[in-house]
Write an enzyme that holds these catalytic residues in place. Structure first.
Site, PDB file in Angstrom:
ATOM      1  N   HIS A   1       0.803  -1.230   0.000  1.00  0.00           N
ATOM      2  CA  HIS A   1       0.000   0.000   0.000  1.00  0.00           C
ATOM      3  C   HIS A   1       0.837   1.282   0.000  1.00  0.00           C
ATOM      4  O   HIS A   1       0.286   2.394   0.094  1.00  0.00           O
ATOM      5  CB  HIS A   1      -0.932  -0.037   1.230  1.00  0.00           C
ATOM      6  CG  HIS A   1      -2.137   0.840   1.130  1.00  0.00           C
ATOM      7  ND1 HIS A   1      -2.416   1.842   2.017  1.00  0.00           N
ATOM      8  CD2 HIS A   1      -3.127   0.876   0.196  1.00  0.00           C
ATOM      9  CE1 HIS A   1      -3.538   2.448   1.673  1.00  0.00           C
ATOM     10  NE2 HIS A   1      -3.991   1.884   0.579  1.00  0.00           N
TER      11      HIS A   1
ATOM     12  N   LYS B   1       3.038   4.477  -1.271  1.00  0.00           N
ATOM     13  CA  LYS B   1       2.946   5.388  -2.422  1.00  0.00           C
ATOM     14  C   LYS B   1       4.133   6.335  -2.310  1.00  0.00           C
ATOM     15  O   LYS B   1       3.967   7.507  -1.941  1.00  0.00           O
ATOM     16  CB  LYS B   1       1.655   6.214  -2.397  1.00  0.00           C
ATOM     17  CG  LYS B   1       0.360   5.428  -2.201  1.00  0.00           C
ATOM     18  CD  LYS B   1      -0.225   5.687  -0.850  1.00  0.00           C
ATOM     19  CE  LYS B   1      -1.562   5.073  -0.567  1.00  0.00           C
ATOM     20  NZ  LYS B   1      -2.088   4.041  -1.324  1.00  0.00           N
TER      21      LYS B   1
ATOM     22  N   ASP C   1      17.020   9.857  -7.480  1.00  0.00           N
ATOM     23  CA  ASP C   1      18.492   9.987  -7.403  1.00  0.00           C
ATOM     24  C   ASP C   1      19.033   9.722  -6.000  1.00  0.00           C
ATOM     25  O   ASP C   1      20.107  10.254  -5.649  1.00  0.00           O
ATOM     26  CB  ASP C   1      18.935  11.396  -7.831  1.00  0.00           C
ATOM     27  CG  ASP C   1      18.764  11.615  -9.332  1.00  0.00           C
ATOM     28  OD1 ASP C   1      18.629  10.616 -10.069  1.00  0.00           O
ATOM     29  OD2 ASP C   1      18.770  12.787  -9.760  1.00  0.00           O
TER      30      ASP C   1
END
Lengths: 222, 222
Positions: A150, A152, A157
């Site tokens: 779940h 996100k 870099d």
């Protein structure tokens, strides 16, 4: 004579004190690192053309009906992602937004090393960009088992963390109330990088140990 | 004589310089603020007894079967929430976790001012703690319209931000892969406080302008 010298000595002391304070303040200003990025973006984002973010020369030529030259939460998000020059690690539950997919593909074509971890259930639904990314040669791994991956978050870099409630879908960007934090704060960035690397190994298909029902086993703590 | 005085003056200058550097360093150490909290918690959390967080004297008396005395991501989250002494603002999409509800109710009984914003669809499902909180006298507001209020953040005493992918449900805590950032960073905290206050006004039922279908209208940018 000694009084004169005493005055001179005290004066020299005061001048030295003042100069040393000035020197230290100057050094402090010079050595102070640039301000760490700590930005919060809220959604839904205003609707605006983002073509110029992909192609700067299109700023005055794009003929789409959306407002042009407007900076929005979504344009800021796109810009942060497109700032990647060496690597992009994505750990995204739901990824179906085509502008975000286009940004990832643009980075891939520039030689940026991209790794994508996504939820197996969402990866299988219509509209998921998983197949598009894989076709472009990007390594995409999915969790196994019955729980949701779940997260996100993205790491650009190895220096910039993008994380929040926002899934990479059109509804999340244009309709829902959502948030994203964009930060270079090392104390926040480091754990996310470590977690990504840990999950990347856990969900390496080459590491799966197939059980009788052909479902790969993995760390029970997940 | 003048050579002696020159030596004395230079020595005094050096001593003054050294003392001023020492003084500035000491002042810097004294005036430096304590380290800002920047913590990341990952889920699923290990299972462990959290009774002692609600009731410290139970540490040696609780007879439940879970491991005792283990610090977990969930126990850290509970401790941060229970650290509230004046206010707690919650903006949570899905809130059904009974331990987290117990923590909020405990704060309410201590006199902490609590405001809860949640998603209207989730608030209506079985297991949602919205009704429990309202029965305890806590003001709970819901969004209107067809979009999700998908935030998952809390602000403790206007000083500590808790935000991430984690909904306040049992599945999110014990099963899913999730994250939470806990931070005092003002550049991150301030926008979330402002967004909460903005949404709190937008979703104040007293401000609704009922249309013909009895659905309250609100800011179109939401």
């Amino acid at each position: 004579m000694s009084v004169v010298w005493t005055v001179k000595a005290v004066s020299l002391g005061l001048v030295t004190f003042s100069l040393s304070v000035e020197l230290l303040c100057w050094l402090r200003r010079r050595l102070r690192p640039r301000k760490t990025i700590n930005e919060v973006l809220f959604f839904p984002s205003e609707m605006a053309c983002v073509e110029h973010i992909f192609n700067p020369t299109s700023r005055f030529t794009c003929l789409c009906q959306l407002p042009h030259g407007v900076e929005t939460s979504f344009s800021r998000l796109l810009s942060h992602i497109l700032s990647a020059s060496s690597s992009l690690d994505l750990c995204i539950f739901a990824f179906s937004n085509m502008d975000l997919s286009r940004a990832v593909l643009a980075l891939k074509s520039k030689g940026v090393i991209i790794r994508v971890l996504t939820d197996k259930d969402y990866a299988a639904i219509k509209g998921s960009q998983t197949g598009v990314l894989r076709k472009a040669g990007i390594c995409v791994r999915c969790n196994v088992g019955s729980v949701y991956m779940h997260h996100k978050f993205a790491v650009v870099d190895g220096r910039l963390l993008i994380t929040g409630s926002l899934n990479w879908t059109l509804t999340a960007v244009q309709a829902n109330m959502e948030n994203i934090i964009v930060t270079e704060e090392p104390d926040l960035l480091r754990p996310f990088m470590e977690e990504f690397n840990r999950l990347w190994v856990v969900y390496d298909p080459a590491q799966y140990h197939c059980s009788s029902d052909q479902r790969p086993s993995h760390n029970s703590s997940l």
